[in-house]
Motif scaffolding. Sequence first.
Motif, short mmCIF file in Angstrom:
data_model
loop_
_atom_site.label_atom_id
_atom_site.label_comp_id
_atom_site.label_asym_id
_atom_site.label_seq_id
_atom_site.Cartn_x
_atom_site.Cartn_y
_atom_site.Cartn_z
N MET A 144 -4.18 18.57 10.78
CA MET A 144 -5.45 19.15 10.80
C MET A 144 -7.12 18.27 11.28
O MET A 144 -7.52 19.14 11.71
N LYS A 145 -7.07 16.95 11.31
CA LYS A 145 -8.33 16.61 12.60
C LYS A 145 -7.69 16.59 13.88
O LYS A 145 -8.85 17.14 14.84
N GLY A 146 -7.00 17.15 14.55
CA GLY A 146 -6.86 18.09 15.16
C GLY A 146 -6.79 19.36 15.81
O GLY A 146 -7.89 19.78 17.03
N VAL A 147 -7.22 19.72 14.36
CA VAL A 147 -7.58 20.79 15.11
C VAL A 147 -9.40 21.15 15.05
O VAL A 147 -9.42 21.59 16.27
N THR A 148 -9.53 20.40 14.96
CA THR A 148 -11.04 19.81 14.62
C THR A 148 -10.98 19.54 16.65
O THR A 148 -12.21 19.35 17.20
N GLY A 149 -9.95 18.68 16.64
CA GLY A 149 -10.16 17.79 18.07
C GLY A 149 -10.12 18.76 19.26
O GLY A 149 -10.49 18.17 19.95
N THR A 206 0.80 -1.12 -0.28
CA THR A 206 -0.02 -0.22 0.00
C THR A 206 0.49 1.49 0.25
O THR A 206 0.49 2.56 -0.45
N TYR A 207 1.85 1.53 0.73
CA TYR A 207 2.88 2.47 0.29
C TYR A 207 3.33 2.53 -0.25
O TYR A 207 3.08 3.60 -1.31
N PHE A 208 4.08 1.33 -1.04
CA PHE A 208 4.54 2.17 -2.76
C PHE A 208 3.23 2.22 -3.69
O PHE A 208 3.83 3.03 -4.27
N TRP A 209 2.15 1.81 -3.55
CA TRP A 209 1.54 2.11 -4.19
C TRP A 209 0.89 3.57 -3.73
O TRP A 209 0.87 4.11 -5.12
N ALA A 210 0.34 4.10 -3.18
CA ALA A 210 0.56 5.37 -2.43
C ALA A 210 1.26 6.26 -3.18
O ALA A 210 1.34 7.39 -3.59
N ASP A 211 2.46 5.81 -2.59
CA ASP A 211 3.82 6.43 -2.85
C ASP A 211 3.53 6.97 -4.45
O ASP A 211 4.32 8.04 -5.74
N SER A 212 3.81 6.01 -5.61
CA SER A 212 3.74 5.58 -6.82
C SER A 212 2.55 7.27 -7.64
O SER A 212 3.00 7.82 -7.99
N LYS A 213 2.08 7.20 -6.63
CA LYS A 213 0.19 7.91 -6.70
C LYS A 213 0.93 9.67 -6.90
O LYS A 213 0.43 10.38 -7.59
N LEU A 214 1.75 9.84 -5.59
CA LEU A 214 2.25 11.16 -5.65
C LEU A 214 2.57 11.75 -7.01
O LEU A 214 3.51 12.06 -7.57
N LYS A 215 1.69 13.42 -7.17
CA LYS A 215 2.38 14.38 -8.08
C LYS A 215 3.69 15.31 -7.29
O LYS A 215 3.08 16.03 -6.98
N ARG A 216 4.94 14.52 -7.39
CA ARG A 216 5.23 15.59 -6.15
C ARG A 216 6.11 17.30 -8.01
O ARG A 216 7.39 16.55 -8.80
N GLU A 217 5.25 17.71 -8.62
CA GLU A 217 5.72 18.92 -9.12
C GLU A 217 6.23 20.11 -9.37
O GLU A 217 6.64 20.97 -9.60
N VAL A 218 6.14 19.73 -7.35
CA VAL A 218 6.64 21.91 -6.79
C VAL A 218 8.69 21.18 -6.46
O VAL A 218 8.29 20.28 -5.91
N ASP A 219 8.95 22.75 -7.11
CA ASP A 219 10.57 22.28 -6.91
C ASP A 219 10.64 23.65 -5.75
O ASP A 219 10.70 24.62 -6.14
N LEU A 220 10.85 23.73 -4.07
CA LEU A 220 10.90 24.38 -3.46
C LEU A 220 12.45 24.86 -2.88
O LEU A 220 12.60 26.20 -2.92
N LEU A 246 5.48 10.71 2.39
CA LEU A 246 3.76 10.24 2.62
C LEU A 246 4.09 9.77 3.86
O LEU A 246 2.35 10.61 4.81
N TRP A 247 4.47 9.85 4.67
CA TRP A 247 5.03 10.20 6.14
C TRP A 247 4.36 10.86 6.88
O TRP A 247 3.35 11.88 7.63
N SER A 248 5.03 12.02 6.18
CA SER A 248 4.39 14.20 6.46
C SER A 248 3.45 13.88 5.94
O SER A 248 2.05 15.21 5.99
N LEU A 249 3.08 14.05 4.44
CA LEU A 249 1.79 13.64 4.57
C LEU A 249 0.93 13.38 5.07
O LEU A 249 -0.35 14.11 6.05
N GLY A 250 0.75 11.97 5.89
CA GLY A 250 -0.06 11.97 6.69
C GLY A 250 -0.03 12.72 8.21
O GLY A 250 -1.16 12.76 9.01
#
Length: 439
Positions: A391-396, A139-153, A381-385
């Motif tokens: 974000m969930k903690g804001v409403t909690g 699942t990790y590799f499947w999800a990681d392959s879907k990320l569009k890393r298009e922004v170069d900071l 994916l770790w940072s995204l999680g």
Amino acid sequence: MNDWPDRRTGDRSERYGRGSADPQPEGARSMPHIQRRPAPPQRPQVPPRRPQVPPQSPGYDDRYQDGGHQGGGYGPEPGYDSGYNTGQVYGSGSGGSGGRRSGGDGGYVQGRPAPDWRRRIKLGALTLVVVVLAVSVSTYFWADSKLKREVDLSKVIERPESGDGTNYLIVGSDSREGMSAEEKKRLRTGSAEGKRTDSMMILHDGSNGPTLISLPRDSNVEIPTFKGSESGKTFQGTGRQVKLNAAYAEDGPELLVRTVEFNTGLRIDHYVEIGFGGFAKIVDAIGGVELDIPKAFKDKKSGADFQAGKQTLNGEQSLAFVRTRYAFAGSDLDRTKNQQKFLAALASQTATPSTILNPFKLYPTMGAGLDTLIVDKDMSLWSLGNMFFAMKGVTGGEGTSMNMPISGSIGSNLVWDKAKVKQLVQQLNDGEKVTVKGN
């Protein structure tokens, strides 16, 4: 020449007949008898266990038997009772279910051993762990392959120093990429080419809890000196004042990040962007988002038509809810509050066991979001999680949500309160509790 096996020294004429040359008729040959070891002493009240001895063919060489008598012949030793019963059947027999059962002569035989449940449980647990790990890794590799890393900071110049925690710039764009004509009509997105920012927020995940800060798209900001994301050419700042969303329209995510950092002094660590289509698909994938709308409102441009009270919004309704601005007196400021409210509810209702542990909901939800999600090249994916759970903690109740402090306006542009913005950024960088109030 003696062709008989060793130790068989008996008189053949006496044991096996006299031969054809003998005047006496040849007698019946005696069959060799297998001699067995004496049974061990029996314990009181415990029947002896009968060993299973395979039947031997005639001519069996008894020199391998320890119990042969010194005479070396094939006959039984006088007075010896082997106890061998040619009619005895050994084994569990049909219908046996393990354990000990009676033999044909009253004896007992050993049946199937009892199952080792402790060993079976250990093997089952080990198998489950291996399966879970395999699914997690795939699942990790499947999800990681879907990320569009298009922004170069790395293209962003003259950046502020890092402070406490991690800062995410979350952008909702009006991109129609991947949407059909029917979807554009149903979602009332129009068919404008390109994409513009529809909402912008800074999510700070620090040691003093998460803080969500909305940046109104009509905020009055200065475009600083920047390096073109495509050309690499440096464009000198002239003090030009524009609306914040114009920075994105001019040179994309890199210039937007540069503009936010220049006008706030807060370093942006990660960039996350999602379009209209992906937003609606995520909501539909989790079965809708429940919201409590305090007051009914309508908006023809966004298609919003909501009654007051608790209700579950589907993807189409959710998009209309976060885009509505003309139905509110505070226009863009009121819209940003609704966006915060909705995103917090979305995160809270998505990060639940019923979604995470249910593959029929988890994979469609992840697929819907990751297909249209654009992030920076250093986003994992770790940072995204971590961003999602912050974000969930804001409403909690673990964090704070607010608008950027506003001091007034210039025409239709909202002017930030520079003193409060500076104080807010200082508190975030130092990991202090946020005491600054927004609009």
